[in-house]
Design an enzyme around this catalytic site. Structure first.
Site, PDB file in Angstrom:
ATOM      1  N   HIS A  34       0.818  -1.206   0.000  1.00 37.62           N
ATOM      2  CA  HIS A  34       0.000   0.000   0.000  1.00 37.62           C
ATOM      3  C   HIS A  34       0.857   1.263   0.000  1.00 37.62           C
ATOM      4  O   HIS A  34       0.672   2.156  -0.835  1.00 37.62           O
ATOM      5  CB  HIS A  34      -0.920  -0.008   1.220  1.00 37.62           C
ATOM      6  CG  HIS A  34      -1.859   1.149   1.276  1.00 37.62           C
ATOM      7  ND1 HIS A  34      -3.067   1.164   0.619  1.00 37.62           N
ATOM      8  CD2 HIS A  34      -1.769   2.351   1.900  1.00 37.62           C
ATOM      9  CE1 HIS A  34      -3.681   2.316   0.833  1.00 37.62           C
ATOM     10  NE2 HIS A  34      -2.905   3.058   1.611  1.00 37.62           N
TER      11      HIS A  34
ATOM     12  N   HIS B 186       3.303   6.185  -1.914  1.00 36.03           N
ATOM     13  CA  HIS B 186       3.998   7.309  -1.292  1.00 36.03           C
ATOM     14  C   HIS B 186       5.513   7.204  -1.438  1.00 36.03           C
ATOM     15  O   HIS B 186       6.246   7.559  -0.512  1.00 36.03           O
ATOM     16  CB  HIS B 186       3.632   7.392   0.189  1.00 36.03           C
ATOM     17  CG  HIS B 186       2.179   7.571   0.450  1.00 36.03           C
ATOM     18  ND1 HIS B 186       1.519   8.748   0.180  1.00 36.03           N
ATOM     19  CD2 HIS B 186       1.235   6.730   0.938  1.00 36.03           C
ATOM     20  CE1 HIS B 186       0.235   8.613   0.501  1.00 36.03           C
ATOM     21  NE2 HIS B 186       0.043   7.406   0.953  1.00 36.03           N
TER      22      HIS B 186
ATOM     23  N   LYS C 281      -4.756  10.155  -8.400  1.00 35.41           N
ATOM     24  CA  LYS C 281      -4.388  10.356  -7.001  1.00 35.41           C
ATOM     25  C   LYS C 281      -4.575  11.824  -6.681  1.00 35.41           C
ATOM     26  O   LYS C 281      -3.882  12.695  -7.223  1.00 35.41           O
ATOM     27  CB  LYS C 281      -2.928   9.950  -6.772  1.00 35.41           C
ATOM     28  CG  LYS C 281      -2.454  10.111  -5.330  1.00 35.41           C
ATOM     29  CD  LYS C 281      -3.086   9.091  -4.396  1.00 35.41           C
ATOM     30  CE  LYS C 281      -2.464   9.180  -3.001  1.00 35.41           C
ATOM     31  NZ  LYS C 281      -3.077   8.230  -2.058  1.00 35.41           N
TER      32      LYS C 281
END
Length: 411
Positions: free
Chosen positions: A286, A301, A344
């Site tokens: 994730h 990220h 995003k």
């Protein structure tokens, strides 16, 4: 790199620092002063680090301050925070921080206060007497170790290793528009010799081991499992991870390095289900690789992943809302982008950091402040990381997996 808007970082500079300036007298609207215990610049209300007399001395009406931007859509990221619905048990709550809203408690001092849940002993007792400290890790200790980790990151990119083209900065109110305001890629140049370093190479080997769509179970081959171990083995050789382990060992959180590594593997690589398929997600997938759920990008990220996908034409950089104050790497960027057809809205990421640096800071925050905002200090500048725990399933003696970790603004 200079901020295009102020990111509200949840670090309150301590007013009790010996010998440091603690008032805004004669300091109103000065530039950021890293030697001061608190700030008086125009952005301190956003950063949450103003001196106590800032509003009295430096503003006419502080209530007119702009609303504070959030760096991450927390509806998807905060899913795990709504899953726990049985506050009378310690299942999945062992050694969590004290929460006055709970009917009973599972923190390290609940026995002292006589308010433990009935199953605390059976679920949370530590027979070796070492792996959990009775003392909370303080904000000052977290800030101190984060500075040590920052200084120890010798594998980070140097200024000449990355040429970044951040282009257009937009306001937080525009992030939902899905408009591509940047005709050129984010990365103009990256010195790919960085990727031959052992931790970078081991990290990159992991990125193609996942299906990005939730709802599709992950099934690792023996080679892919070996790559997880290789990554952990390589990062544990670095000064960054040695600093983190030494700190946590001193805090009585881990009795041995092997115990620490085993826990990292479980919390980061252990599988759980975000969708309908058993074992379709993990903290590592994730946070670092990225996922797609319900037509949106979640997680994602990491700057290395972004660069590699952008190089392949799979990521289209749209804009950014925040460009950090650091004049060297690692820095921070909060951006909007399209990942092979999925948007995003706001994705925060370190830029130019080594894999072990990010892994260390996110792990530190998850261990010391699970499910909360974690206040760090990097090169004298405040930074906040938010973690969420995955509460639908656990490992070991009720320990929680990482649901997500990312850089956030203040709440």
């Amino acid at each position: 790199m200079r901020a295009c808007i102020s990111l509200v970082l949840a670090v309150l500079c301590g007013l009790a620092w010996a010998g440091k300036i603690e008032s805004c007298a004669s300091r109103c609207n000065e530039k950021f002063n890293r030697d001061a215990a608190c700030q008086c610049d125009r952005r301190c209300l956003w950063h949450g680090n103003c001196c106590e007399d800032y509003e009295h001395l430096c503003t006419e009406d502080h209530k007119e301050s702009e609303p504070l931007p959030q760096l991450e859509e927390e509806t998807e990221e905060a899913l795990a925070s709504n899953l726990y619905s049985a506050p009378t048990s310690c299942q999945g709550r062992c050694y969590e921080a004290f929460d006055k809203h709970h009917q009973c408690h599972c923190n390290a001092r609940c026995q002292e206060f006589g308010n433990c849940c009935k199953d605390f002993e059976s679920l949370c007792s530590d027979h070796e007497g070492f792996s959990h400290s009775s003392d909370a890790i303080t904000k000052e200790e977290i800030q101190s170790i984060s500075e040590k980790i920052y200084r120890a990151d010798t594998n980070k990119a140097q200024k000449e290793d990355i040429v970044l083209n951040s282009q257009n900065c937009i306001s937080p109110s525009e992030t939902r528009n899905q408009v591509d305001r940047c005709p050129k890629p984010l990365f103009t140049y990256v010195n790919e010799k960085l990727f031959s370093k052992p931790t970078y190479a081991a990290f990159i080997n992991l990125l193609n081991n996942y299906q990005r769509a939730t709802g599709h179970g992950e099934h690792f081959s023996a080679q892919e499992l070996a790559e997880q171990d290789a990554f952990l083995r390589e990062i544990m050789k670095t000064a960054v991870m040695k600093e983190l382990y030494s700190f946590l060992h001193h805090q009585n959180r881990y009795g041995s390095e092997q115990e620490f590594v085993d826990d990292l593997k479980n919390m980061w690589f252990g599988l759980y289900s975000r969708g309908n398929e058993e074992g379709d997600s993990s903290g590592f997938e994730h946070v670092f690789s990225g996922e797609v759920k319900k037509g949106k990008v979640t997680g994602f990220h990491n700057w290395i992943r972004f660069y590699l996908e952008e190089k392949e034409g799979l990521v289209d950089y749209y804009s950014h809302i925040y460009d950090g104050p650091w004049d060297s790497y690692p820095d921070v960027l909060a951006m909007q982008f399209n990942w092979d057809g999925y948007y995003k809205e706001v994705g925060s990421a370190f830029i130019g950091s080594s894999p072990e640096f990010e892994f260390a800071l996110y792990s530190l925050c998850f261990i010391a402040r699970p499910g909360k905002v974690c206040q760090l200090s990097l090169g004298g500048y405040p930074l906040a990381v938010r973690t969420y725990t995955w509460d639908k399933s656990t490992y070991g003696n009720g320990k929680k997996y990482i649901a997500t970790a990312y850089i956030v603004s203040s709440t």
